[in-house]
Design a protein around this motif. Structure first.
Motif, PDB file in Angstrom:
ATOM      1  N   LEU A   1       1.035  -1.473   0.384  1.00  0.00           N
ATOM      2  CA  LEU A   1      -0.151   0.241   0.196  1.00  0.00           C
ATOM      3  C   LEU A   1       0.386   1.183  -0.413  1.00  0.00           C
ATOM      4  CD1 LEU A   1      -2.851  -0.984   2.768  1.00  0.00           C
ATOM      5  CD2 LEU A   1      -3.084  -0.658  -0.044  1.00  0.00           C
ATOM      6  N   PHE A   2       2.107   1.585   0.683  1.00  0.00           N
ATOM      7  CA  PHE A   2       2.894   2.391   0.748  1.00  0.00           C
ATOM      8  C   PHE A   2       3.535   2.924  -1.009  1.00  0.00           C
ATOM      9  CE2 PHE A   2       3.019   2.444   5.462  1.00  0.00           C
ATOM     10  CZ  PHE A   2       2.839   3.528   5.719  1.00  0.00           C
ATOM     11  N   GLY A   3       3.452   1.641  -1.450  1.00  0.00           N
ATOM     12  CA  GLY A   3       4.585   1.659  -2.452  1.00  0.00           C
ATOM     13  C   GLY A   3       3.358   2.591  -3.823  1.00  0.00           C
TER      14      GLY A   3
ATOM     15  N   PRO B   1      10.120   9.837   0.499  1.00  0.00           N
ATOM     16  CA  PRO B   1      10.094   8.679   1.575  1.00  0.00           C
ATOM     17  C   PRO B   1       9.446   8.405   2.074  1.00  0.00           C
ATOM     18  CG  PRO B   1       9.159  11.455   1.754  1.00  0.00           C
ATOM     19  CD  PRO B   1       9.922  11.035   0.424  1.00  0.00           C
ATOM     20  N   VAL B   2       7.660   8.352   0.962  1.00  0.00           N
ATOM     21  CA  VAL B   2       7.010   6.809   1.619  1.00  0.00           C
ATOM     22  C   VAL B   2       6.992   5.430   0.738  1.00  0.00           C
ATOM     23  CG1 VAL B   2       4.370   6.856   0.389  1.00  0.00           C
ATOM     24  CG2 VAL B   2       4.751   8.722   1.845  1.00  0.00           C
ATOM     25  N   GLY B   3       7.928   5.751  -0.748  1.00  0.00           N
ATOM     26  CA  GLY B   3       8.203   4.868  -1.119  1.00  0.00           C
ATOM     27  C   GLY B   3       9.232   3.789  -0.081  1.00  0.00           C
ATOM     28  N   ILE B   4       9.976   4.666   0.663  1.00  0.00           N
ATOM     29  CA  ILE B   4      10.934   4.105   1.566  1.00  0.00           C
ATOM     30  C   ILE B   4      10.399   3.420   2.560  1.00  0.00           C
ATOM     31  CG2 ILE B   4      13.450   4.718   3.255  1.00  0.00           C
ATOM     32  CD1 ILE B   4      14.033   7.082   1.431  1.00  0.00           C
ATOM     33  N   ILE B   5       9.734   3.967   3.382  1.00  0.00           N
ATOM     34  CA  ILE B   5       8.922   3.424   3.907  1.00  0.00           C
ATOM     35  C   ILE B   5       8.283   1.846   4.411  1.00  0.00           C
ATOM     36  CG2 ILE B   5       6.630   3.258   5.577  1.00  0.00           C
ATOM     37  CD1 ILE B   5       6.938   5.993   6.057  1.00  0.00           C
ATOM     38  N   GLY B   6       7.737   1.930   2.551  1.00  0.00           N
ATOM     39  CA  GLY B   6       7.523   0.560   1.992  1.00  0.00           C
ATOM     40  C   GLY B   6       8.441  -0.289   1.662  1.00  0.00           C
ATOM     41  N   ASN B   7       9.625   0.259   1.203  1.00  0.00           N
ATOM     42  CA  ASN B   7      10.620  -0.624   1.260  1.00  0.00           C
ATOM     43  C   ASN B   7      10.706  -1.093   2.372  1.00  0.00           C
ATOM     44  OD1 ASN B   7      12.214   1.589  -0.761  1.00  0.00           O
ATOM     45  ND2 ASN B   7      10.807  -0.299  -1.906  1.00  0.00           N
TER      46      ASN B   7
ATOM     47  N   ALA C   1      16.708  -7.655  -1.538  1.00  0.00           N
ATOM     48  CA  ALA C   1      17.972  -7.252  -2.031  1.00  0.00           C
ATOM     49  C   ALA C   1      17.789  -5.757  -2.727  1.00  0.00           C
ATOM     50  CB  ALA C   1      18.916  -7.756  -3.162  1.00  0.00           C
ATOM     51  N   ARG C   2      16.686  -5.698  -3.550  1.00  0.00           N
ATOM     52  CA  ARG C   2      16.333  -4.732  -4.463  1.00  0.00           C
ATOM     53  C   ARG C   2      15.500  -3.508  -3.344  1.00  0.00           C
ATOM     54  NH1 ARG C   2      11.083  -4.482  -8.419  1.00  0.00           N
ATOM     55  NH2 ARG C   2       9.542  -5.458  -6.866  1.00  0.00           N
ATOM     56  N   GLN C   3      15.233  -3.783  -1.774  1.00  0.00           N
ATOM     57  CA  GLN C   3      13.901  -2.667  -1.069  1.00  0.00           C
ATOM     58  C   GLN C   3      15.741  -2.110  -0.702  1.00  0.00           C
ATOM     59  OE1 GLN C   3      11.220  -2.931  -1.420  1.00  0.00           O
ATOM     60  NE2 GLN C   3      11.145  -5.144  -2.417  1.00  0.00           N
ATOM     61  N   VAL C   4      16.709  -2.748  -0.645  1.00  0.00           N
ATOM     62  CA  VAL C   4      17.455  -2.281  -0.069  1.00  0.00           C
ATOM     63  C   VAL C   4      18.371  -1.313  -1.072  1.00  0.00           C
ATOM     64  CG1 VAL C   4      20.426  -2.656   1.043  1.00  0.00           C
ATOM     65  CG2 VAL C   4      18.295  -3.965   1.581  1.00  0.00           C
ATOM     66  N   PHE C   5      18.389  -1.686  -2.170  1.00  0.00           N
ATOM     67  CA  PHE C   5      18.944  -0.754  -3.662  1.00  0.00           C
ATOM     68  C   PHE C   5      17.268   0.425  -3.718  1.00  0.00           C
ATOM     69  CE2 PHE C   5      22.530  -3.511  -3.694  1.00  0.00           C
ATOM     70  CZ  PHE C   5      22.997  -3.039  -4.266  1.00  0.00           C
ATOM     71  N   PHE C   6      16.097  -0.079  -3.115  1.00  0.00           N
ATOM     72  CA  PHE C   6      15.539   0.884  -3.269  1.00  0.00           C
ATOM     73  C   PHE C   6      15.332   1.915  -2.338  1.00  0.00           C
ATOM     74  CE2 PHE C   6      11.648  -1.529  -5.178  1.00  0.00           C
ATOM     75  CZ  PHE C   6      11.872  -1.344  -6.734  1.00  0.00           C
ATOM     76  N   ILE C   7      16.323   1.751  -1.395  1.00  0.00           N
ATOM     77  CA  ILE C   7      16.224   2.956  -0.190  1.00  0.00           C
ATOM     78  C   ILE C   7      17.351   3.784  -1.040  1.00  0.00           C
ATOM     79  CG2 ILE C   7      16.598   3.033   2.130  1.00  0.00           C
ATOM     80  CD1 ILE C   7      15.121   0.458   2.136  1.00  0.00           C
ATOM     81  N   ILE C   8      17.868   3.086  -0.777  1.00  0.00           N
ATOM     82  CA  ILE C   8      19.813   4.136  -1.562  1.00  0.00           C
ATOM     83  C   ILE C   8      19.021   4.783  -3.008  1.00  0.00           C
ATOM     84  CG2 ILE C   8      21.800   3.855  -3.067  1.00  0.00           C
ATOM     85  CD1 ILE C   8      22.079   0.856  -0.763  1.00  0.00           C
ATOM     86  N   THR C   9      18.577   4.778  -3.450  1.00  0.00           N
ATOM     87  CA  THR C   9      18.755   5.367  -4.969  1.00  0.00           C
ATOM     88  C   THR C   9      17.061   6.302  -4.589  1.00  0.00           C
ATOM     89  OG1 THR C   9      18.727   3.207  -6.044  1.00  0.00           O
ATOM     90  CG2 THR C   9      16.864   5.002  -7.346  1.00  0.00           C
ATOM     91  N   SER C  10      16.570   6.025  -3.298  1.00  0.00           N
ATOM     92  CA  SER C  10      15.256   6.691  -3.879  1.00  0.00           C
ATOM     93  C   SER C  10      15.986   7.780  -2.637  1.00  0.00           C
ATOM     94  CB  SER C  10      13.958   5.803  -2.156  1.00  0.00           C
ATOM     95  OG  SER C  10      13.196   5.063  -3.119  1.00  0.00           O
ATOM     96  N   VAL C  11      17.130   7.849  -1.693  1.00  0.00           N
ATOM     97  CA  VAL C  11      17.653   8.712  -1.216  1.00  0.00           C
ATOM     98  C   VAL C  11      18.331   9.893  -1.977  1.00  0.00           C
ATOM     99  CG1 VAL C  11      19.711   9.366   0.519  1.00  0.00           C
ATOM    100  CG2 VAL C  11      17.650   7.887   1.222  1.00  0.00           C
ATOM    101  N   TYR C  12      18.976   8.993  -3.522  1.00  0.00           N
ATOM    102  CA  TYR C  12      19.536  10.160  -4.356  1.00  0.00           C
ATOM    103  C   TYR C  12      17.830  10.553  -4.849  1.00  0.00           C
ATOM    104  CZ  TYR C  12      20.800  11.257  -8.842  1.00  0.00           C
ATOM    105  OH  TYR C  12      20.873  12.202  -9.855  1.00  0.00           O
TER     106      TYR C  12
END
Length: 234
Positions: A28-30, A46-52, A77-88
């Motif tokens: 749902l966050f996604g 930030p909303v996406g990061i919570i879902g990740n 693993a892609r959730q981790v990279f999602f978080i990194i890319t989302s910070v960017y």
């Protein structure tokens, strides 16, 4: 502490299938992040990061108790990279927003240039080959067929590429998501992650809509080239 444990392990029974509430909440966050992203609002990140974070705990079943039989390491693993890319992406959209008038979207969409598109397609092809080999070496704790590693690698690489392209404001990112969904939905359903599979199937229709929204914005909001000066000899 028991309350938090109960919330973390809460399950939902759908027929013969048991799923985690945190898988539903994470998706749902996604979806909320995707809607905000289509509207080009910084809150998408930030909303996406919570879902990740929620979904990492779901797919990494080897670390966290889950009702599914198989862990999906590539998905985790892609959730981790999602978080990194989302910070960017969060940083890039905030930076762009500071140069815009109040009430304007964070970015103006554009198509990737031919050079950019060639670079990301070549990088994606190489990373899929590399990741499927790495995933095979790590293993998943069960006798997975070769196709599993290739599909997991494509979902992993394609998702990172789509998130990066969104951060850059490329219209291309919607098309990459469609390619990810075409592989991701069957894999998730096959592995028993039904809420995620259903979410990705519904997300496919939303992605098609988002593509047309961004394509129109790229056309209508593109900076206009300055008119050429008239020839002084005429």
């Amino acid at each position: 502490m028991d309350v938090w444990n109960d919330l973390f392990t809460a399950e939902l029974q759908l027929g013969q299938h048991t799923i985690l509430w945190r898988e539903v909440v994470g998706n749902l966050f996604g979806i909320a992040s995707a809607i905000l992203g289509m509207r080009r609002l910084v809150w998408a990140w930030p909303v996406g990061i919570i879902g990740n974070v929620f979904l990492f705990t779901v797919f990494m079943g080897v670390w966290f108790a889950t009702p599914q039989e198989h862990s999906l390491f590539g998905q985790a693993a892609r959730q981790v990279f999602f978080i990194i890319t989302s910070v960017y992406g969060w940083w890039a959209w905030n930076k762009s927003l500071r140069t815009r008038a109040k009430g304007e979207p964070a970015i103006t969409p554009r198509w990737a240039s031919a050079r950019e598109r060639t670079a990301y397609l070549l990088a994606a092809a190489g990373l899929v080959v590399l990741c499927q080999w790495i995933f095979q070496q790590v293993g998943v704790g069960w006798p997975a067929p070769d196709w599993y590693y290739w599909t997991d690698a494509w979902i992993f690489v394609g998702s990172i590429l789509a998130t990066y392209a969104m951060a850059r404001g490329w219209v291309d990112f919607w098309l990459v998501w469609i390619a990810v969904d075409l592989v991701g939905v069957p894999l998730l359903w096959h592995s028993g992650y039904y809420p995620s599979a259903i979410m990705y199937a519904a997300y496919g229709a939303f992605v098609a809509w988002g593509f047309f929204v961004w394509r129109r914005a790229a056309r209508d909001e593109a900076p206009q080239a300055a008119p050429a000066l008239a020839d002084s000899t005429t």
